[in-house]
Design a protein around this motif. Sequence first.
Motif, mmCIF file in Angstrom:
data_model
loop_
_atom_site.group_PDB
_atom_site.id
_atom_site.type_symbol
_atom_site.label_atom_id
_atom_site.label_comp_id
_atom_site.label_asym_id
_atom_site.label_seq_id
_atom_site.Cartn_x
_atom_site.Cartn_y
_atom_site.Cartn_z
ATOM 1 N N LEU A 89 0.814 -1.210 0.000
ATOM 2 C CA LEU A 89 0.000 0.000 0.000
ATOM 3 C C LEU A 89 0.851 1.265 0.000
ATOM 4 O O LEU A 89 0.531 2.230 -0.705
ATOM 5 C CB LEU A 89 -0.952 -0.026 1.191
ATOM 6 C CG LEU A 89 -1.929 -1.202 1.200
ATOM 7 C CD1 LEU A 89 -2.796 -1.177 2.446
ATOM 8 C CD2 LEU A 89 -2.779 -1.226 -0.041
ATOM 9 N N THR A 90 1.929 1.285 0.748
ATOM 10 C CA THR A 90 2.796 2.469 0.730
ATOM 11 C C THR A 90 3.545 2.571 -0.592
ATOM 12 O O THR A 90 3.771 3.675 -1.081
ATOM 13 C CB THR A 90 3.796 2.468 1.902
ATOM 14 O OG1 THR A 90 4.540 1.253 1.893
ATOM 15 C CG2 THR A 90 3.088 2.628 3.230
ATOM 16 N N GLY B 41 -4.106 -1.982 -5.061
ATOM 17 C CA GLY B 41 -4.002 -2.017 -3.603
ATOM 18 C C GLY B 41 -5.114 -2.817 -2.964
ATOM 19 O O GLY B 41 -4.889 -3.595 -2.031
ATOM 20 N N THR C 58 2.100 6.118 -7.381
ATOM 21 C CA THR C 58 0.998 6.859 -7.992
ATOM 22 C C THR C 58 1.250 8.355 -7.943
ATOM 23 O O THR C 58 1.138 9.046 -8.947
ATOM 24 C CB THR C 58 -0.327 6.524 -7.285
ATOM 25 O OG1 THR C 58 -0.539 5.125 -7.367
ATOM 26 C CG2 THR C 58 -1.481 7.239 -7.934
ATOM 27 N N LYS C 59 1.587 8.863 -6.778
ATOM 28 C CA LYS C 59 1.770 10.313 -6.634
ATOM 29 C C LYS C 59 2.973 10.802 -7.427
ATOM 30 O O LYS C 59 2.877 11.732 -8.227
ATOM 31 C CB LYS C 59 1.956 10.685 -5.153
ATOM 32 C CG LYS C 59 0.835 10.290 -4.267
ATOM 33 C CD LYS C 59 -0.337 11.192 -4.450
ATOM 34 C CE LYS C 59 -1.410 10.786 -3.458
ATOM 35 N NZ LYS C 59 -2.610 11.510 -3.593
ATOM 36 N N PRO D 280 -4.656 6.946 -10.369
ATOM 37 C CA PRO D 280 -5.225 6.702 -9.037
ATOM 38 C C PRO D 280 -6.187 5.529 -9.006
ATOM 39 O O PRO D 280 -6.212 4.765 -8.034
ATOM 40 C CB PRO D 280 -5.957 8.010 -8.702
ATOM 41 C CG PRO D 280 -5.381 9.030 -9.601
ATOM 42 C CD PRO D 280 -4.952 8.300 -10.837
ATOM 43 N N HIS E 291 1.153 4.077 -3.067
ATOM 44 C CA HIS E 291 0.989 5.504 -2.818
ATOM 45 C C HIS E 291 2.153 6.291 -3.430
ATOM 46 O O HIS E 291 1.944 7.284 -4.123
ATOM 47 C CB HIS E 291 0.903 5.760 -1.312
ATOM 48 C CG HIS E 291 0.752 7.190 -0.956
ATOM 49 N ND1 HIS E 291 -0.437 7.852 -1.091
ATOM 50 C CD2 HIS E 291 1.638 8.095 -0.483
ATOM 51 C CE1 HIS E 291 -0.275 9.101 -0.705
ATOM 52 N NE2 HIS E 291 0.974 9.276 -0.333
ATOM 53 N N ALA F 111 -4.107 2.311 -9.143
ATOM 54 C CA ALA F 111 -3.439 2.081 -7.856
ATOM 55 C C ALA F 111 -4.436 1.599 -6.812
ATOM 56 O O ALA F 111 -4.132 0.701 -6.011
ATOM 57 C CB ALA F 111 -2.751 3.350 -7.383
ATOM 58 N N HIS F 112 -5.631 2.160 -6.818
ATOM 59 C CA HIS F 112 -6.662 1.734 -5.872
ATOM 60 C C HIS F 112 -7.042 0.273 -6.101
ATOM 61 O O HIS F 112 -7.137 -0.513 -5.152
ATOM 62 C CB HIS F 112 -7.899 2.622 -6.012
ATOM 63 C CG HIS F 112 -9.059 2.158 -5.193
ATOM 64 N ND1 HIS F 112 -9.163 2.415 -3.857
ATOM 65 C CD2 HIS F 112 -10.149 1.435 -5.531
ATOM 66 C CE1 HIS F 112 -10.276 1.861 -3.401
ATOM 67 N NE2 HIS F 112 -10.898 1.267 -4.405
#
Length: 135
Positions: free
Chosen positions: A31-32, A84, A38-39, A77, A35, A80-81
């Motif tokens: 999950l990290t 995840g 993605t960003k 996003p 994050h 990635a969601h």
Amino acid sequence: MTELIKGSLILAGAIFMFLAALGVVRLPDLLTRMHATTKAATLGATLIMLAVALHFGQVAVVARAFGVILFIMMTAPVAAHVIGRAGYFVGSRLWSGTVKDELKPNYDPLTHRLKSHLETEANAARPPRDPEDAP
């Protein structure tokens, strides 16, 4: 002057892409990592596409560059969601330093269903059933 701006955009984009790659290698759990990638990768690709639009300066190229930026901002996003969430559902372990797991009380690992926030509130507000009233 535009050469300096283009060079700065490309350099900043490359730095953000490097940070995204570094996040994949260094961060402790799925999950990290999602994050970070993605960003940072979205921002990096956006900056590089802005440099491309500035460099060519033709309407067709600028429109395509902004189309690519819009596409990346809309899909990264969401992707990635989904990745995840799939990782969470298959049991990818969270980092030992994770403080709060907000999905755990709402996730049923047997059915792989999530209770919605509204379902949880409705069940909490509903008075308990009396066993004598059951049909």
